[in-house]
Motif scaffolding. Sequence first.
Motif, PDB file in Angstrom:
ATOM      1  N   ASP A   1       0.782  -1.158   0.071  1.00 18.90           N
ATOM      2  CA  ASP A   1      -0.083  -0.193   0.122  1.00 18.90           C
ATOM      3  C   ASP A   1       0.912   1.316  -0.078  1.00 18.90           C
ATOM      4  O   ASP A   1       0.510   2.281  -0.569  1.00 18.90           O
ATOM      5  CB  ASP A   1      -0.982   0.056   1.059  1.00 18.90           C
ATOM      6  CG  ASP A   1      -1.977  -0.964   1.116  1.00 18.90           C
ATOM      7  OD1 ASP A   1      -2.485  -1.664  -0.055  1.00 18.90           O
ATOM      8  OD2 ASP A   1      -2.606  -1.439   2.111  1.00 18.90           O
ATOM      9  N   ALA A   2       2.112   1.311   0.753  1.00 19.79           N
ATOM     10  CA  ALA A   2       2.944   2.435   0.847  1.00 19.79           C
ATOM     11  C   ALA A   2       3.221   2.666  -0.458  1.00 19.79           C
ATOM     12  O   ALA A   2       3.239   4.042  -1.063  1.00 19.79           O
ATOM     13  CB  ALA A   2       3.920   2.132   1.922  1.00 19.79           C
ATOM     14  N   LEU A   3       3.970   1.703  -1.444  1.00 26.90           N
ATOM     15  CA  LEU A   3       4.363   2.011  -2.748  1.00 26.90           C
ATOM     16  C   LEU A   3       3.247   2.597  -3.617  1.00 26.90           C
ATOM     17  O   LEU A   3       3.376   3.454  -4.411  1.00 26.90           O
ATOM     18  CB  LEU A   3       5.103   0.807  -3.161  1.00 26.90           C
ATOM     19  CG  LEU A   3       5.746   0.895  -4.617  1.00 26.90           C
ATOM     20  CD1 LEU A   3       6.297   2.167  -4.713  1.00 26.90           C
ATOM     21  CD2 LEU A   3       6.412  -0.214  -5.017  1.00 26.90           C
ATOM     22  N   TRP A   4       2.211   1.876  -3.439  1.00 23.44           N
ATOM     23  CA  TRP A   4       1.016   1.956  -4.421  1.00 23.44           C
ATOM     24  C   TRP A   4       0.447   3.499  -4.239  1.00 23.44           C
ATOM     25  O   TRP A   4       0.385   4.278  -5.172  1.00 23.44           O
ATOM     26  CB  TRP A   4      -0.352   1.156  -4.190  1.00 23.44           C
ATOM     27  CG  TRP A   4      -1.193   1.307  -5.192  1.00 23.44           C
ATOM     28  CD1 TRP A   4      -2.476   2.203  -4.972  1.00 23.44           C
ATOM     29  CD2 TRP A   4      -1.230   0.954  -6.352  1.00 23.44           C
ATOM     30  NE1 TRP A   4      -3.033   2.142  -5.903  1.00 23.44           N
ATOM     31  CE2 TRP A   4      -2.531   1.470  -7.142  1.00 23.44           C
ATOM     32  CE3 TRP A   4      -0.433   0.073  -7.142  1.00 23.44           C
ATOM     33  CZ2 TRP A   4      -2.699   1.238  -8.163  1.00 23.44           C
ATOM     34  CZ3 TRP A   4      -0.909   0.017  -8.654  1.00 23.44           C
ATOM     35  CH2 TRP A   4      -1.978   0.543  -8.855  1.00 23.44           C
ATOM     36  N   ALA A   5       0.511   3.976  -3.045  1.00 27.01           N
ATOM     37  CA  ALA A   5       0.064   5.258  -2.646  1.00 27.01           C
ATOM     38  C   ALA A   5       1.363   6.236  -3.399  1.00 27.01           C
ATOM     39  O   ALA A   5       0.660   7.258  -3.995  1.00 27.01           O
ATOM     40  CB  ALA A   5       0.105   5.774  -1.417  1.00 27.01           C
ATOM     41  N   ARG A   6       2.425   6.002  -3.430  1.00 26.66           N
ATOM     42  CA  ARG A   6       3.381   6.871  -4.127  1.00 26.66           C
ATOM     43  C   ARG A   6       3.257   6.715  -5.526  1.00 26.66           C
ATOM     44  O   ARG A   6       3.355   7.707  -6.214  1.00 26.66           O
ATOM     45  CB  ARG A   6       4.682   6.523  -3.819  1.00 26.66           C
ATOM     46  CG  ARG A   6       5.187   6.718  -2.134  1.00 26.66           C
ATOM     47  CD  ARG A   6       6.376   6.288  -1.376  1.00 26.66           C
ATOM     48  NE  ARG A   6       7.514   6.144  -2.383  1.00 26.66           N
ATOM     49  CZ  ARG A   6       8.409   5.186  -2.609  1.00 26.66           C
ATOM     50  NH1 ARG A   6       7.970   3.939  -1.847  1.00 26.66           N
ATOM     51  NH2 ARG A   6       9.083   5.045  -3.431  1.00 26.66           N
ATOM     52  N   LEU A   7       3.000   5.450  -6.033  1.00 26.48           N
ATOM     53  CA  LEU A   7       2.967   5.399  -7.772  1.00 26.48           C
ATOM     54  C   LEU A   7       1.638   6.087  -7.931  1.00 26.48           C
ATOM     55  O   LEU A   7       1.562   6.769  -9.043  1.00 26.48           O
ATOM     56  CB  LEU A   7       2.621   3.977  -7.773  1.00 26.48           C
ATOM     57  CG  LEU A   7       4.004   2.933  -7.736  1.00 26.48           C
ATOM     58  CD1 LEU A   7       3.378   1.460  -7.624  1.00 26.48           C
ATOM     59  CD2 LEU A   7       4.793   3.242  -8.838  1.00 26.48           C
ATOM     60  N   ALA A   8       0.492   5.888  -7.077  1.00 24.83           N
ATOM     61  CA  ALA A   8      -0.847   6.741  -7.777  1.00 24.83           C
ATOM     62  C   ALA A   8      -0.636   8.365  -7.597  1.00 24.83           C
ATOM     63  O   ALA A   8      -1.457   8.778  -8.056  1.00 24.83           O
ATOM     64  CB  ALA A   8      -1.901   6.000  -6.630  1.00 24.83           C
ATOM     65  N   GLY A   9       0.080   8.508  -6.639  1.00 28.07           N
ATOM     66  CA  GLY A   9       0.307  10.156  -6.568  1.00 28.07           C
ATOM     67  C   GLY A   9       1.246  10.731  -7.787  1.00 28.07           C
ATOM     68  O   GLY A   9       1.363  11.963  -8.216  1.00 28.07           O
ATOM     69  N   THR A  10       1.935   9.765  -8.819  1.00 27.73           N
ATOM     70  CA  THR A  10       2.936  10.206  -9.642  1.00 27.73           C
ATOM     71  C   THR A  10       2.007   9.622 -10.988  1.00 27.73           C
ATOM     72  O   THR A  10       2.304  10.494 -12.253  1.00 27.73           O
ATOM     73  CB  THR A  10       4.153   9.539  -9.546  1.00 27.73           C
ATOM     74  OG1 THR A  10       4.800   9.883  -8.438  1.00 27.73           O
ATOM     75  CG2 THR A  10       5.180  10.065 -10.782  1.00 27.73           C
ATOM     76  N   PHE A  11       1.349   8.577 -11.253  1.00 26.05           N
ATOM     77  CA  PHE A  11       1.008   7.851 -12.217  1.00 26.05           C
ATOM     78  C   PHE A  11      -0.275   7.977 -12.587  1.00 26.05           C
ATOM     79  O   PHE A  11      -1.070   7.969 -11.641  1.00 26.05           O
ATOM     80  CB  PHE A  11       1.730   6.373 -12.780  1.00 26.05           C
ATOM     81  CG  PHE A  11       3.128   6.669 -12.760  1.00 26.05           C
ATOM     82  CD1 PHE A  11       3.785   6.993 -13.881  1.00 26.05           C
ATOM     83  CD2 PHE A  11       3.878   6.112 -11.634  1.00 26.05           C
ATOM     84  CE1 PHE A  11       5.257   6.972 -14.122  1.00 26.05           C
ATOM     85  CE2 PHE A  11       5.150   5.843 -11.699  1.00 26.05           C
ATOM     86  CZ  PHE A  11       5.962   6.415 -12.846  1.00 26.05           C
ATOM     87  N   ALA A  12      -0.922   8.078 -13.781  1.00 28.76           N
ATOM     88  CA  ALA A  12      -2.380   7.964 -13.906  1.00 28.76           C
ATOM     89  C   ALA A  12      -2.802   6.551 -13.960  1.00 28.76           C
ATOM     90  O   ALA A  12      -1.958   5.640 -13.720  1.00 28.76           O
ATOM     91  CB  ALA A  12      -2.761   8.733 -15.079  1.00 28.76           C
ATOM     92  N   GLU A  13      -4.091   6.347 -13.672  1.00 29.14           N
ATOM     93  CA  GLU A  13      -4.647   4.923 -13.522  1.00 29.14           C
ATOM     94  C   GLU A  13      -4.132   4.136 -15.040  1.00 29.14           C
ATOM     95  O   GLU A  13      -3.673   3.021 -14.834  1.00 29.14           O
ATOM     96  CB  GLU A  13      -6.015   4.773 -13.171  1.00 29.14           C
ATOM     97  CG  GLU A  13      -6.523   5.051 -11.910  1.00 29.14           C
ATOM     98  CD  GLU A  13      -7.765   5.163 -11.682  1.00 29.14           C
ATOM     99  OE1 GLU A  13      -8.692   4.984 -12.609  1.00 29.14           O
ATOM    100  OE2 GLU A  13      -8.255   5.222 -10.505  1.00 29.14           O
TER     101      GLU A  13
END
Length: 180
Positions: free
Chosen positions: A131-143
């Motif tokens: 979840d921590a990495l996903w939050a960082r990814l989702a803050g940078t990349f579009a779905e």
Amino acid sequence: MSARITPIDPPYATDVQASFDIVMRGAPPLKLFRTIAHNPRALQRMMAGGLLDRGSIPMRLRELVILRATALCGAEYEWGVHVAAFAQKAGIAPAEWAATASGADPGTWSDEDRLALELVEQLHAHYRIDDALWARLAGTFAEDQLVELVMLAGQYHGIAMLVNGLRVEHEPGAPRFPAR
């Protein structure tokens, strides 16, 4: 080690040549494709499922994901093919493509590069993204980019299994993993 299945030689059947033409654009087909061509249906399905087109992520990120995924899997054949064919076009410097094999940080990764590489490493190690990495990814990349990044990492793990399992012989001119 020698190849477990010898790549087919020309002349190629019409349907096989058509599959080669899709991806090779007039260049001679790679040993991988000539090996898979023993099963033309599998070759066509592989060509249809490729992610080497202009997708939702920049070419540089696509190639970094492919290089790191194939390196983590020990797929020197596929890693070398992508270094030879795409690294320069994607703006990946020699120190950077070497770093994808070793896991080192060449000091030139952007934040996006680091996130994409971390995604590959986490998927490789755990088959999931925390979840921590996903939050960082989702803050940078579009779905749409997130979907493509995960699919790309998974697809190249599968290709790594294919080239390693069949022992596809190294392509002339493609680099090998740097000495560690």
